[in-house]
Design an enzyme around this catalytic site. Structure first.
Site: not given
Ligand code: C5P
Length: 403
Positions: A210, A289, A337, A341
């Site tokens: 990204n 590849k 969120k 988390k």
């Molecule tokens: O779920 P989302 O991607 O929106 O959450 C964003 C937060 O979670 C950010 O702090 C990002 O660094 C963290 N994140 C992570 N591992 C992932 C996805 C997101 O640590 N696989």
């Protein structure tokens, strides 16, 4: 040592005889590694020409608030956001009064109101003016608002008087400017920050990724190091230089980022998940590849581990901070969120606004924690990072008091 390396210092010069010393101050700031832009008041231009300071700073000097052409170059709001520090030297009695009164009657005072950067003032005036109760009251007001002062020094004055009021020497002012970035708020703490994008390999030459620039994570690392923390960045591939006094560990994929982060946990008091981790990775990485062939091919993707959530769920978890980039119902989604988390704090960004976030140099956010929140207005990422680190330090103090 280049203590101001990569710092944007906006130098405001107001109209006193000490304005001639601003030329030497610009030189000292550059020597410390700063990028310098200068704003001069009308009075300052009576003592020293903009051309001198333009030649020394290497940037056009800003003088007018209501000048359409100047605003096209860099508007007063852009200048305010650009600054990591607004240093005003010399700061005359009149300028102190206008700052204390919250006036916005010229470019310098307007930028002083519009910036989130810290303000450092080097007063310079006649000793009696400095001792006057009105000036003392203005200085007290400004100090109470968090402005820092350097000087004035005492000695013989241009007017022949002897006493306090001489502008401090440029070398002392530059050193004080540098020391402002070292807050000591996180002295002795160990901070781990994930930053940048991840790359999820499809085959030996291709990957899914990204546009994350890593700027916010790197700014946070710098602010944490300035606050005295032993700071480690776990960084996906970005083109940014390693901040001073920060250990940078390079990773590529989400799995590597997770592994590296978990390894660091025994030496981590604060974890900030700032990386734009790819949500999915290819189920299998082709050994060779992938050849061009049919009109359509399908990729099977599998979910990546959630790094910040894994950290928050670990034993002896550090104070854990995440980010939430949302396009609607910002605060509700961010709070959800944070709970899902298991985070202690979340920094919520409205990414429907294209002027902030991802690749931009500016950002605005609302920081949420269990029983509070704080809105952080649009500012340069360095200024925003500093404010986020201050909020984290504040929460740690509260947590320590409760334990
Ligand atoms: O779920 P989302 O991607 O929106 O959450 C964003 C937060 O979670 C950010 O702090 C990002 O660094 C963290 N994140 C992570 N591992 C992932 C996805 C997101 O640590 N696989």
């Amino acid at each position: 040592m280049a203590h101001l390396f990569n710092r944007n210092v906006l130098l405001g010069v107001s109209g006193g005889i000490a304005a001639y010393k601003s030329a030497e101050l610009v030189r000292q700031l550059l020597e410390q590694g700063a990028t310098v832009r200068v704003i001069m008041t009308r009075g300052a231009q009576e003592f020293i020409t903009p051309l001198t300071l333009q030649a020394l700073s290497g940037n056009p000097v800003h003088t007018e608030l209501l000048d359409a052409e100047a605003e096209l170059g860099m508007s007063h709001i852009e200048l305010a956001r650009w600054a990591d520090l607004l240093l005003i030297a010399p700061a005359t009695a009149d300028l102190l009064a206008r700052l204390a009164g919250g006036r916005a009657d010229d470019l310098l005072t307007t930028v002083a109101l519009a910036t989130a950067a810290p303000l450092l003032l080097a007063p310079a005036m006649n000793q009696q003016m400095w001792r006057d109760k009105a000036t003392a009251a203005n200085v007290a007001t400004l100090r109470a608002r968090g402005c820092a002062l350097v000087g004035p020094a005492s000695g013989e004055q241009a007017c022949g008087d002897i006493g306090p009021g001489r502008m401090e020497e440029p070398a002392v002012i530059a050193a004080t400017a540098a020391s402002l970035f070292e807050t000591g708020l996180l002295a002795g703490k160990r901070v781990v920050i994930t930053a940048g994008p991840t790359r999820e390999a499809l085959d030996p030459v291709r990957f899914i990724s990204n546009h994350s620039s890593g700027k916010m994570g790197y700014a946070l690392a710098r602010a944490a190091a300035d606050a005295g923390a032993r700071t480690t960045l776990v960084s996906g591939p970005v083109t940014l230089p390693a901040p001073d006094h920060v250990r940078v560990l390079q990773v590529e994929s989400a799995s590597q980022m997770l592994e590296q982060s978990l390894q660091l946990l025994p030496e981590c008091d604060i974890f900030i998940g700032c990386a734009a981790v790819a949500d999915y990775r290819p189920a299998a990485v082709a050994v060779q590849k992938i050849k061009k062939g049919p009109e359509e091919i399908s990729l099977q993707l599998v979910r990546n581990p959630d790094i910040v959530a894994a950290v928050a769920a670990s034993e002896n978890r550090p104070f854990t901070v995440g980010f939430a980039a949302e396009t609607q119902d910002l605060l509700a989604h961010a709070r959800d969120k944070m709970a899902r988390k298991g985070l202690d704090m979340i920094v919520a960004n409205d990414v429907s606004d294209r002027s902030i976030g991802f690749n931009s140099d500016d950002n605005a956010a609302t920081v949420l924690w269990a029983d509070g929140e704080q809105v952080l207005a649009l500012a340069g990422k360095a200024a925003l990072a500093r404010q986020i680190i201050e909020l984290i330090a504040g929460r740690l103090v509260t947590a320590d008091k409760c334990n």
